[in-house]
Design a protein around this motif. Structure first.
Motif, PDB file in Angstrom:
ATOM      1  N   SER A 189     -62.230  -8.381  -7.769  1.00 39.25           N
ATOM      2  CA  SER A 189     -63.083  -8.564  -8.604  1.00 39.25           C
ATOM      3  C   SER A 189     -62.956  -7.455  -9.356  1.00 39.25           C
ATOM      4  CB  SER A 189     -64.346  -8.627  -8.227  1.00 39.25           C
ATOM      5  OG  SER A 189     -65.473  -8.419  -9.551  1.00 39.25           O
ATOM      6  N   SER A 198     -64.774  -6.067 -11.674  1.00 41.12           N
ATOM      7  CA  SER A 198     -66.148  -5.096 -11.882  1.00 41.12           C
ATOM      8  C   SER A 198     -65.880  -3.860 -10.674  1.00 41.12           C
ATOM      9  CB  SER A 198     -67.167  -5.946 -11.094  1.00 41.12           C
ATOM     10  OG  SER A 198     -67.218  -7.144 -12.369  1.00 41.12           O
ATOM     11  N   ARG A 207     -63.758  -1.013 -11.959  1.00 45.90           N
ATOM     12  CA  ARG A 207     -64.543  -0.490 -13.451  1.00 45.90           C
ATOM     13  C   ARG A 207     -65.932   0.111 -12.794  1.00 45.90           C
ATOM     14  NH1 ARG A 207     -63.522  -6.379 -16.598  1.00 45.90           N
ATOM     15  NH2 ARG A 207     -61.741  -5.638 -17.287  1.00 45.90           N
ATOM     16  N   PRO A 244     -70.766  -7.977 -11.072  1.00 43.38           N
ATOM     17  CA  PRO A 244     -70.727  -6.750 -11.558  1.00 43.38           C
ATOM     18  C   PRO A 244     -72.089  -5.859 -10.779  1.00 43.38           C
ATOM     19  CG  PRO A 244     -70.593  -7.881 -13.423  1.00 43.38           C
ATOM     20  CD  PRO A 244     -70.602  -8.760 -12.315  1.00 43.38           C
ATOM     21  N   GLU A 250     -73.954  -0.402 -13.073  1.00 41.92           N
ATOM     22  CA  GLU A 250     -73.752  -1.943 -13.771  1.00 41.92           C
ATOM     23  C   GLU A 250     -73.601  -1.720 -15.227  1.00 41.92           C
ATOM     24  OE1 GLU A 250     -75.646  -6.457 -13.427  1.00 41.92           O
ATOM     25  OE2 GLU A 250     -76.724  -4.497 -12.615  1.00 41.92           O
ATOM     26  N   VAL A 278     -70.151  -0.600 -16.034  1.00 38.55           N
ATOM     27  CA  VAL A 278     -69.006  -1.544 -15.867  1.00 38.55           C
ATOM     28  C   VAL A 278     -68.912  -2.226 -16.933  1.00 38.55           C
ATOM     29  CG1 VAL A 278     -68.412  -3.718 -14.727  1.00 38.55           C
ATOM     30  CG2 VAL A 278     -69.445  -1.868 -13.317  1.00 38.55           C
ATOM     31  N   ARG A 279     -69.719  -2.674 -17.790  1.00 37.60           N
ATOM     32  CA  ARG A 279     -69.524  -3.078 -19.018  1.00 37.60           C
ATOM     33  C   ARG A 279     -68.830  -2.326 -20.085  1.00 37.60           C
ATOM     34  NH1 ARG A 279     -74.730  -5.360 -17.551  1.00 37.60           N
ATOM     35  NH2 ARG A 279     -75.934  -3.701 -18.897  1.00 37.60           N
ATOM     36  N   ARG A 293     -65.105  -1.773 -19.196  1.00 39.31           N
ATOM     37  CA  ARG A 293     -64.610  -3.285 -19.442  1.00 39.31           C
ATOM     38  C   ARG A 293     -64.393  -3.213 -21.205  1.00 39.31           C
ATOM     39  NH1 ARG A 293     -68.407  -7.951 -19.394  1.00 39.31           N
ATOM     40  NH2 ARG A 293     -68.954  -7.028 -21.190  1.00 39.31           N
TER      41      ARG A 293
END
Length: 230
Positions: free
Chosen positions: A63, A65, A68, A180, A213, A216-217, A220
């Motif tokens: 993944s 995620s 990241r 994530p 978390e 992670v966004r 990305r």
């Protein structure tokens, strides 16, 4: 006679040094293509009678995620430094001098070099070797391979090594299916996977996982992990 003896010793020293350098380069090149069969920590656990859980999965089968999450939590400049993040080292030194909680400036590249080739003891010798191997993997592996090896060998609990094994152990799911939130929970126990728990996290670990978390966004959306996929 003394001068000749010294000359012989110096000659043998440089021969030995040359052999060590050559062997270390061969070792790094081998791990560029082959999964490291065992790390020092895995061997320690096996010798102690601990069952070792470890499975190798390519980065492309994980993944996204996960990398990241570790970039967001451990090394935001992973794609931009050449092994050592001097800004992080400076920040860590300043925090330590001010008497705050000890921080480290170790990058993912340095952690990978330490985990794959060295022992965990803190010493100037090991640190020097860590810098040497870090430079080699940055030069000979590249960022995708460094991340791949890191995610596959990092300690994730008693006898548990690598995110693939941790994903199965903690969530009963393959590493390519991690959400994530799950990736953040795994990353939140680093760099203290023995003291921290995924299944029974403390309040501080839960808060940290929520922050990861969100990162992670950010990683990305801002393309901070672009070096892994180009």
């Amino acid at each position: 006679m003394i001068g000749r003896a010294i000359g012989v010793l110096v000659s043998w020293f440089f021969r030995l040094l040359g052999a060590v350098i050559l062997l270390s380069i061969i070792w790094v090149v081998a791990y560029r293509f082959l999964p490291p069969p065992m790390t020092w920590l895995m061997a320690r656990d096996a010798i102690a009678g601990q069952r070792v859980k470890h499975a190798w999965v390519p980065l492309t089968a994980m993944s996204r995620s996960l990398p990241r999450a570790v970039i967001g939590a451990e090394d935001a400049n992973f794609c931009y430094h050449h092994g050592v993040d001097f800004e992080a080292v400076k920040a860590a030194a300043e925090a330590n001098l001010k008497g705050r909680k000890l921080r480290g400036g170790s990058t993912i590249s340095q952690q990978t070099a330490k985990n794959a080739f060295l022992w965990p003891e803190r010493s100037y010798v090991r640190k020097g070797l860590e810098v040497w191997f870090t430079g080699l993997i940055e030069l000979l592996w590249g960022k995708p391979r460094i991340m791949e090896v890191y995610l596959n060998i990092v300690e994730m609990g008693p006898g548990i090594y690598g995110m693939p094994a941790a994903s199965i152990h903690y969530f009963g799911t393959k590493v390519d299916r991690l959400s994530p939130a799950q990736a953040a929970k795994l990353t939140a126990i680093l760099p203290q996977p023995i003291k921290r728990s995924v299944n029974k996290p403390s309040r501080s670990v839960r808060r940290y996982a929520r922050r990861i978390e969100k990162r992670v966004r950010v990683v990305r959306d801002e393309g901070i992990d672009a070096c892994l996929w180009n």
